[in-house]
Each structure stands twice: as C-alpha cells, then as structure tokens.
Motif scaffolding. Structure first.
Motif, mmCIF file in Angstrom:
data_model
loop_
_atom_site.group_PDB
_atom_site.id
_atom_site.type_symbol
_atom_site.label_atom_id
_atom_site.label_comp_id
_atom_site.label_asym_id
_atom_site.label_seq_id
_atom_site.Cartn_x
_atom_site.Cartn_y
_atom_site.Cartn_z
ATOM 1 N N LEU A 22 5.813 0.238 -7.066
ATOM 2 C CA LEU A 22 5.019 -0.101 -6.043
ATOM 3 C C LEU A 22 4.966 -1.484 -5.847
ATOM 4 N N PHE A 23 5.460 -2.341 -7.149
ATOM 5 C CA PHE A 23 5.513 -3.786 -7.006
ATOM 6 C C PHE A 23 6.785 -4.281 -6.347
ATOM 7 N N GLN A 24 7.634 -3.500 -5.579
ATOM 8 C CA GLN A 24 8.733 -3.909 -5.034
ATOM 9 C C GLN A 24 8.296 -4.558 -3.296
ATOM 10 N N ASP A 25 8.979 -5.454 -2.943
ATOM 11 C CA ASP A 25 8.755 -6.108 -1.549
ATOM 12 C C ASP A 25 7.458 -6.913 -1.758
ATOM 13 N N SER A 50 1.535 -11.701 -1.718
ATOM 14 C CA SER A 50 1.524 -11.064 -0.609
ATOM 15 C C SER A 50 2.625 -10.189 -0.179
ATOM 16 N N GLY A 51 2.400 -9.098 0.660
ATOM 17 C CA GLY A 51 3.196 -8.256 1.074
ATOM 18 C C GLY A 51 2.967 -7.269 2.233
ATOM 19 N N LYS A 52 3.812 -6.405 2.722
ATOM 20 C CA LYS A 52 3.412 -5.623 3.610
ATOM 21 C C LYS A 52 4.246 -4.358 3.194
ATOM 22 N N SER A 53 3.634 -3.166 3.665
ATOM 23 C CA SER A 53 4.207 -1.705 3.603
ATOM 24 C C SER A 53 3.709 -0.961 4.803
ATOM 25 N N GLY A 54 4.588 -0.575 5.730
ATOM 26 C CA GLY A 54 4.404 -0.122 6.908
ATOM 27 C C GLY A 54 3.248 -0.703 7.646
ATOM 28 N N LEU A 112 0.924 -1.297 0.016
ATOM 29 C CA LEU A 112 -0.019 -0.064 0.012
ATOM 30 C C LEU A 112 1.057 1.096 0.044
ATOM 31 N N THR A 113 0.456 2.286 -0.296
ATOM 32 C CA THR A 113 1.400 3.579 -0.937
ATOM 33 C C THR A 113 2.059 3.694 0.409
#
Length: 365
Positions: free
Chosen positions: A266-269, A282-286, A13-14
């Motif tokens: 945005l597709f990193q991590d 799956s992934g996380k951001s903050g 997510l942003t």
C-alpha cells in the motif's frame, strides 16, 4: 519514524475495486468531483469539519455519561468507606492516645517486675496479645484509610475530567453551530443552492462511508509497519553511528520509503520527504488523494520515544479538521521507541532537513 507513520496516512487509498460504497447508501466508489472554486472548496471543508465535530460531540457525550456514572459510583464507595472506617478510627485513636499517655507502660512494668519465670511468661504472653491486637487495629485502619484516600482522589479526578468535558462539549457545540450557520449562508448565496446542497450532502456521505475508513486503514497499516522499524535500523549498516557515549540515527527518505514498501505494498506510489523540521507525504490512488504534514517531538513519559504530531491532512485537496487529526493520533500509535533498538538508548534530540531525519540518542542506565 513517527513522521513516517503520519506519512502513511497519505498512502494510496485502497484500490478502486476495494473502494465500494455501502450498498445501502446509494454511493458510488468514485468520490464526488470537487469543483476548482475557492468558495465551494471552503464550503466543503466547513461541511467536513461540521460532520467530524458532530462525531466528536457524540463521543464526548458518551464519555461524559460514562464519567458521570463512574463519579457517582466513586462517591457512593467513598461514603461507604467513610462509614466503615469511623469505628476503626475511634479505636485507633484510643490506642495512639494510650501510648502517648503512657498507659501501656504499666503493662510493660508489670511484665518486668514479675518475681517468677512462670509469672513472667504469663504476663509476657498477655503483653504480646495486647500489643499485637493494637498493631492489627492500627494496621487495618492505615490500610482502610489509604483505600479511602485513593477513592477520594479518583472521585476528584473524575469530577475534574467531567468539568473539562462539559467545557469542551460546549465549545464544540458552539463551533458546529457557527459552521452550520456559515454553511447555510454559503448555500443560499451560491448560484444554485439546490445543487450546492446536494454536493455537500454527497461529499459528506462519501467521507463518512468511505473516506474516513480508508484513512484509518492506512494509519493502521503504518502503525503496524512502524513496530518493525527498530529492527530495520539495526540491520541496515550506516543508519546508526556512535560517537563516544552518543549515538546518531540518520534516516534518509529513500531508506524510509523502501522500508515501508517492504512492509506493505500500500506504500507504493507515495513520496515521503524530510524538510526543515517537517515531514510531508502525498500520493494518489484512483480518485483518492491525500497529503500530510507533521513533525516529531521527544516524549519522556510514560516511555521515551519520538512522537509524531499531525499538523495538516488534506483529503482530496480538502483540509481535515483538528478533531480528526487528534482522533487519529490518539487511536494509532505512530511512535518510534529507541529502547526497542537497544534497551538502554533514549532519544534526546530530533530534527529533519535535506531529506534526512536526524535523531540523537544517549545511553540511559
């Protein structure tokens, strides 16, 4: 491909700096902490489903209102066309009967029995005028009759759609009523009803003001990236191979991940995996996390392609309702269309296993 698109839903997510709540909501950028408690998580999922179904009910009401207006206009139009065509119908019927009864044969016989060229030409001109007028009347009637049939068919479709919408509306209202009843029961049976109620309200506001918008941001970015996947397949040696009249596309996870990152940071991590006829991402951001699973199917109409279907979406560990998954599928095109690689290619089979998406393509002329 399509799977990829869905996977993007799970993308980070942003960045936290972007995740700021609307000033008027009193929300913070950080999402509410979801307790590691099965009953609380169940209540949060039910609350999320209730909020999303309420949105679906609002959408259905608006669509129903528009359809009712459209159906009314079509009925008026059909009625007006019926009245306008009545006179033409009588005239057309009279002409057809005259041909059937041989009434025009006498006119033709008169032309053929003319005893002079001038008489022949005069009678022939008259014959052409009569026949031409008959043809004009019949042609106009046929044209108006086709318009009337089209209007009646459209009115019937609108009525059917309206009936289906009304049924769906009642089903969704029943669903949300049961959910709300269960939620209220769960709140009252919790150890701290006031605190539980506040948590559910806070999470609902966070989802409506931030969560859903972040999910859509990534779906939009993924949809945009997928438009360039055919060019990527063409430019990458070894992805597309030919055997006789059949082509095989073997897209590896690492190729897909690399392509997406090249299209948008945005597709990193985030990790995408092709399992046994299933795609996961799956992934996380903050403080935000997302996990998505889905699968591909072959679509023939209106155009051949791979269509991705979202089976599950977890937002911060909570399952999003079916109405949200359906709405995302309808709003964002995550399809992959072989004809954009080569105009005469069409997909016939799709499967995934061991980190590779396999697509069989055939020639279509």
């Amino acid at each position: 491909m399509l799977l990829i698109l869905l996977c993007f839903t799970v993308l980070p997510l942003t960045p936290p700096a972007f995740l700021s709540a609307d000033p008027g909501t009193g929300l913070t950028a950080a999402p509410p902490v979801v307790p590691d408690n099965q009953e609380t998580r169940r209540l949060l999922e039910q609350t999320l489903s209730s909020a999303e179904i309420e949105q679906e009910i609002t959408r259905i009401n608006a669509e129903q209102s528009a359809l009712e207006q459209q159906a009314g206009l079509l009925e008026k139009k059909a009625s007006a066309q019926k009245n306008a065509i009545t006179d033409q119908q009588e005239r057309a019927g009279a002409i057809i009967r005259s041909y059937y009864m041989g009434e025009r044969d006498g006119l033709l016989a008169a032309v053929l029995s003319a005893k002079s060229i001038s008489r022949l030409l005069a009678l022939y001109d008259y014959y052409e005028i009569v026949i031409g007028r008959d043809q004009d009347i019949l042609s106009q009637y046929e044209k108006e009759y086709k318009k009337l049939k089209a209007t009646l068919a459209a009115a019937q479709r609108s009525s059917q759609e309206l009936a289906e919408l009304k049924t769906l509306l009642e089903e969704q209202k029943a669903r949300v009523a049961i959910l709300n009843e269960n939620i209220e029961s769960g709140i009252q049976s919790s150890s701290d009803p006031a605190r539980m109620s506040a948590l559910l309200e806070e999470f609902t506001k966070y989802w409506e003001n931030i969560g859903i918008h972040e999910v859509k941001t990534y779906f939009k970015a993924l949809s945009s990236a997928m438009k360039h996947l055919p060019q990527f397949v063409q430019s990458r040696d070894g992805l597309l191979t030919r055997k006789g009249m059949t082509f095989n596309l073997a897209l590896k996870e690492e190729d897909l991940n690399g392509f997406l990152v090249s299209q948008n940071p945005l597709f990193q991590d985030f990790a995408f995996h092709f399992n046994n006829n299933e795609v996961t991402a799956s992934g996380k951001s903050g403080g935000l996390s997302m996990t998505l699973t889905g699968h591909y199917t072959i679509q023939e109409e209106p155009v051949n392609g791979l269509m991705f279907h979202v089976d599950h979406v977890l937002f911060n560990g909570l399952e999003l309702p079916d109405t949200t998954r359906k709405a995302l599928e309808e709003e964002f095109d995550l399809g992959f269309y072989p004809e954009k690689i080569v105009s005469f290619l069409r997909a016939t089979e799709v499967s995934s296993a061991d980190g590779v998406l396999h697509v069989k393509l055939s020639l279509s002329f």
